[in-house]
Write a protein that holds these residues in place. Sequence first.
Motif, mmCIF file in Angstrom:
data_model
loop_
_atom_site.group_PDB
_atom_site.id
_atom_site.type_symbol
_atom_site.label_atom_id
_atom_site.label_comp_id
_atom_site.label_asym_id
_atom_site.label_seq_id
_atom_site.Cartn_x
_atom_site.Cartn_y
_atom_site.Cartn_z
ATOM 1 N N ASN A 136 0.835 -1.215 0.000
ATOM 2 C CA ASN A 136 0.000 0.000 0.000
ATOM 3 C C ASN A 136 0.864 1.258 0.000
ATOM 4 N N GLY A 157 -3.852 -0.790 5.548
ATOM 5 C CA GLY A 157 -3.299 -2.043 5.052
ATOM 6 C C GLY A 157 -3.048 -3.039 6.173
ATOM 7 N N THR A 239 -5.632 -1.245 -1.685
ATOM 8 C CA THR A 239 -5.531 -2.407 -0.803
ATOM 9 C C THR A 239 -5.951 -3.687 -1.507
#
Length: 297
Positions: A136, A157, A239
């Motif tokens: 991320n 994340g 994500t």
Amino acid sequence: RIESVEFSEGITESDLLQLIGNLLSPETDYQKLAPSEHVRFGKIALSATEPSGDSQEGKGNTLTLEDLSAAEIRILAEIYERAKKRQNFSIKGLSEMVSGLIGILREDINSFLLLSALQKKDRYTFTHSTNVCILNLAQAISLRIQGRLLHDIGIAGMLHDIGKLFIPEEILCKPARLDEEETALIRQHPVKGAEYLYAIPNIPPLAVTTAYEHHIDFAGGGYPRVSADWPLNLCSYITSISDVFDALRTRRSYQAPTELPECKKILQKISGTKLHPALTRHFLTLADSAALKGPFP
């Protein structure tokens, strides 16, 4: 530019009024904002190893992969233990860890070798969360996202899969194909995770949103089911890519790791349906750049 404020014993009303005045003033230069005797400003940073005696003066401590793995296991183990009991947890350690990762990735955006070091630990639950956080942050930094938003994307994340702690472990680790009932239980984890995080003090709202949305497809579909015009958050798109990629490349109870060329083919195939197409292309460019620098984990 202030990430933490420390108040020491003896602080006065005058100290607080001066601080408030500085924060409210549009003319305040935060880089030059001087602390007072009882109010100090700082940056959030991951604690690192003590420097050796022969280290250069002023160089400072550096974060090693061993430190990162140790911190990852300690911090996430504590959070997961409290989550399983539906208890609140402190986000401080997680914030420090994310800040440390941001520092490493700013030094080298292609530090995908971090994933390799973490993957050696036989703890999929821990390493998957950290890997998704790293992926991320790599995406976000390369998109020139900065400040609090960047930090929150990392936190999101780390916590995106926390709802899986509320799913029976025998289902999560089942080596065979899940039946319909078990699949339905697994698909509850985004809602369970979002509901849990929503009640935790100081959790970034972005983490709640991402926990809920990270399995909703770019073209609709996925789970949980939402309306056709549901506006997915940028962090949820990011994500989803990190989550799919790390799940493919990591050995699990029911799946051998997938080699990088095949991972890329799979991501390209589901781009535009499951994954955001432009962000997927951007991610694959990052992966290619990292692979050129050495063995890709």
